[in-house]
Design a protein around this motif. Sequence first.
Motif, PDB file in Angstrom:
ATOM      1  N   SER A 129      75.753  41.148   8.041  1.00 28.00           N
ATOM      2  CA  SER A 129      76.105  39.891   8.703  1.00 28.00           C
ATOM      3  C   SER A 129      75.291  38.735   8.136  1.00 28.00           C
ATOM      4  O   SER A 129      74.093  38.891   7.855  1.00 28.00           O
ATOM      5  N   LYS A 130      75.966  37.599   7.954  1.00 27.64           N
ATOM      6  CA  LYS A 130      75.225  36.405   7.522  1.00 27.64           C
ATOM      7  C   LYS A 130      74.707  35.703   8.767  1.00 27.64           C
ATOM      8  O   LYS A 130      75.429  34.989   9.449  1.00 27.64           O
ATOM      9  N   ASN A 131      73.475  35.984   9.102  1.00 25.69           N
ATOM     10  CA  ASN A 131      72.856  35.450  10.312  1.00 25.69           C
ATOM     11  C   ASN A 131      71.349  35.490  10.151  1.00 25.69           C
ATOM     12  O   ASN A 131      70.822  36.109   9.217  1.00 25.69           O
ATOM     13  N   ASN A 132      70.670  34.861  11.102  1.00 29.99           N
ATOM     14  CA  ASN A 132      69.230  35.058  11.159  1.00 29.99           C
ATOM     15  C   ASN A 132      68.982  36.375  11.880  1.00 29.99           C
ATOM     16  O   ASN A 132      69.483  36.577  13.000  1.00 29.99           O
ATOM     17  N   ILE A 161      71.467  51.196   8.864  1.00 34.97           N
ATOM     18  CA  ILE A 161      70.975  50.088   8.036  1.00 34.97           C
ATOM     19  C   ILE A 161      71.500  48.773   8.590  1.00 34.97           C
ATOM     20  O   ILE A 161      72.677  48.671   8.960  1.00 34.97           O
ATOM     21  N   LYS A 162      70.628  47.767   8.666  1.00 34.84           N
ATOM     22  CA  LYS A 162      71.076  46.430   9.083  1.00 34.84           C
ATOM     23  C   LYS A 162      70.801  45.453   7.951  1.00 34.84           C
ATOM     24  O   LYS A 162      69.658  45.233   7.580  1.00 34.84           O
ATOM     25  N   LYS A 163      71.871  44.931   7.385  1.00 33.78           N
ATOM     26  CA  LYS A 163      71.707  43.886   6.366  1.00 33.78           C
ATOM     27  C   LYS A 163      72.056  42.566   7.017  1.00 33.78           C
ATOM     28  O   LYS A 163      73.204  42.112   6.958  1.00 33.78           O
ATOM     29  N   ILE A 206      73.605  49.105   0.400  1.00 35.24           N
ATOM     30  CA  ILE A 206      73.833  50.122   1.447  1.00 35.24           C
ATOM     31  C   ILE A 206      74.261  51.440   0.800  1.00 35.24           C
ATOM     32  O   ILE A 206      73.760  52.515   1.130  1.00 35.24           O
ATOM     33  N   SER A 207      75.201  51.323  -0.153  1.00 34.50           N
ATOM     34  CA  SER A 207      75.682  52.516  -0.841  1.00 34.50           C
ATOM     35  C   SER A 207      74.534  53.248  -1.530  1.00 34.50           C
ATOM     36  O   SER A 207      74.440  54.480  -1.469  1.00 34.50           O
ATOM     37  N   GLN A 208      73.631  52.500  -2.161  1.00 34.84           N
ATOM     38  CA  GLN A 208      72.505  53.142  -2.845  1.00 34.84           C
ATOM     39  C   GLN A 208      71.511  53.740  -1.860  1.00 34.84           C
ATOM     40  O   GLN A 208      71.033  54.859  -2.024  1.00 34.84           O
TER      41      GLN A 208
END
Lengths: 593, 79
Positions: A291-294, A317-319, A332-334
């Motif tokens: 997600s594009k967020n803070n 995982i949280k990106k 994430i895949s890696q």
Amino acid sequence: MEKYDQIKKLQEENLPLGSLMKIIRDLESHGEFQQSITFGLSSNITIDQLGIFLKKHSMMANVGANIIQGGYDSHLSNIDSFIEKKVDNVVLVNFFDNLLPSFEAQLEHINEDMIQEQRERFRGELGVVLEKSKGFKSVYISLMDKFNKPSANNYNQKIKKIIASFNEVIQDYALEYANVRILNIHSVIADLGYKNSYDHRFYYKFKAPFKNLFLDRLAREIVLESRGLGSYFYKAIVLDCDNTLWGGIIGEDLIEGIKLAPYDYPGNVFWYAQQEFLKMQKNGMILCLCSKNNAPDVDDVLMNHPHQIIKDQHLIIKKVNWNNKAQNLQEISQELNIGLDSIIFLDDSPFECESVRSQLPEVKVFQVPKNPHEYFDVIHGLKELVLPGASSKESANKTEQYKKKVLLEGEKNKFTNQDDYLKSLDLKAILVKDNPKTIQRVSELTQKSNQFNLTTKRYSETDIESFINSDTHAVYTLNVSDKFGDSGLTGIAIIQYEGDTAIVDSFLMSCRVIGRGIEFGFWHDVVNDAKIKDCKFFQSNYLRTLKNEQVADFYDRLGIPLLREEDGKRSYRADIREVKLKTQSHVEIIYDK
Amino acid sequence: MINEDKLKEVIAAVLAVEASEVKDDSSSDTIETWDSFAQMNLILALEEEYDISVPDDEAANLSSYPLIRLVVKELTGDE
């Protein structure tokens, strides 16, 4: 058209049958597929069309499909030929109303014992079929449904209950055999509706009760159930947050403003979606965020929003950052050490979806629709990909119950080998020679029998009459019965005597009775008659047609030496005193002279 | 007038032959793949293509190219 365009065209709804068959044919001749798979279809009705749709859905999964159509209503011999032809998957479709002619209509006036007998016969035969089928990758078996029009009265309830008791037999076996997959046709019919599923016109004419719309969906279910015939296996779902996990934008609407309450629209849609994601996680899917967020804003919702279902502990995982999403997905895949082709990405932004599609075409992308209520369909599509067998798993709590039942019933009705099963049938065949009463039926059978027909010679009633009345021919008929009933005149052998040789001019049987050893049992008497007529040789032929491949080696199996083979004709010849024909013990042959 | 090329294409697709193989003398006797399964598909394909409904007694008549042409013309009201 390029292969890609053709496959895309296959996805069109309401594609006319003619166009569909043409595209499939083109793809079969030009298109190359990563892999190919062979299906054997066996049914007590005509389901040839299912083959077309299996090809369609296989091709859509980039898999080529070969279809072997089994003979009508002869599971046992079909399975033998599937094994021989090395098919990968078998599809078994049983149609209740055709277990006996118009079985549903009969249910009202036949007694409970008779129904019980039929059920045990069904159990016995299916047991043998599935035991033999252990070597196939998967055996897809459909449940049975009511064919007569639905109505709300009690009588229909009775039929439903009886059919359900037959379906229990199928479900019991599904628990016993690991490769058996149940096709729940009730849900397909419920979705399509009765009128779109059944076809009375073709049922009575061609024994084809299902409409193409239904068979198309059934084929789709089969391909989904097998994860695109093994062409995909999704392991992780990567979720966007704003307008995907909740309604609104956390950075603008703040934690109080986002929509996630189960009691209000559209919060209830997102709340429902989260329930479904959690269910997928419980079924083994890995959940991640992208997600594009803070990051602190998102963490705040995860920890503190009263209606948030997906919590930190469910997420691997949280990106949550401002990076390119394709880059995040690659990381994430890696980090998970899984292929990009095992990842599903869900986002509401058409821009993000398109950018991932173009940069990482291996990733399966779903876009959350603008109208929240349409989210339901997207989630459903997602579930179909990640939870194959969802329908059978939903009844997983029944497992214990079934296990108990199987134990209680013990081995009472189970036959693990075909011989025991066949012996239990009390098979009888009455052999009659030159009976004028059979002329009409014999001629009719020579006209219409295709599959189990060694020479496929068609004879008129006059022909048969002259054979019966002449010394140079003999017409043998077989009336087959077992403990469940009489199948009538279902076998014919026409012998021609030429000098010192008895020649089998024609031999054919109705597919309903083959695979039970009857086709071998009566030759002893035929050969004896030839000896009485001073014949020294016994001769027979197989003439290949488009439809009688299954009996190509019949005389080899019977035990007559092959003399020569040319242009689809196989000739056999034996010295009548020395020939040793195959014997079998479970059929009682009564020669009624 | 019905477009015969289109009609032949539909028939050819169902019978898995080339459209050029469907001729005036084509019938279930001359085309090997024209069996009862193909017959059923032919009825369905023609019904879809021309938005018609083939009555049972006509269905039995669809066993040659000229008969199909006749029945389709009749049912589409295209004499």
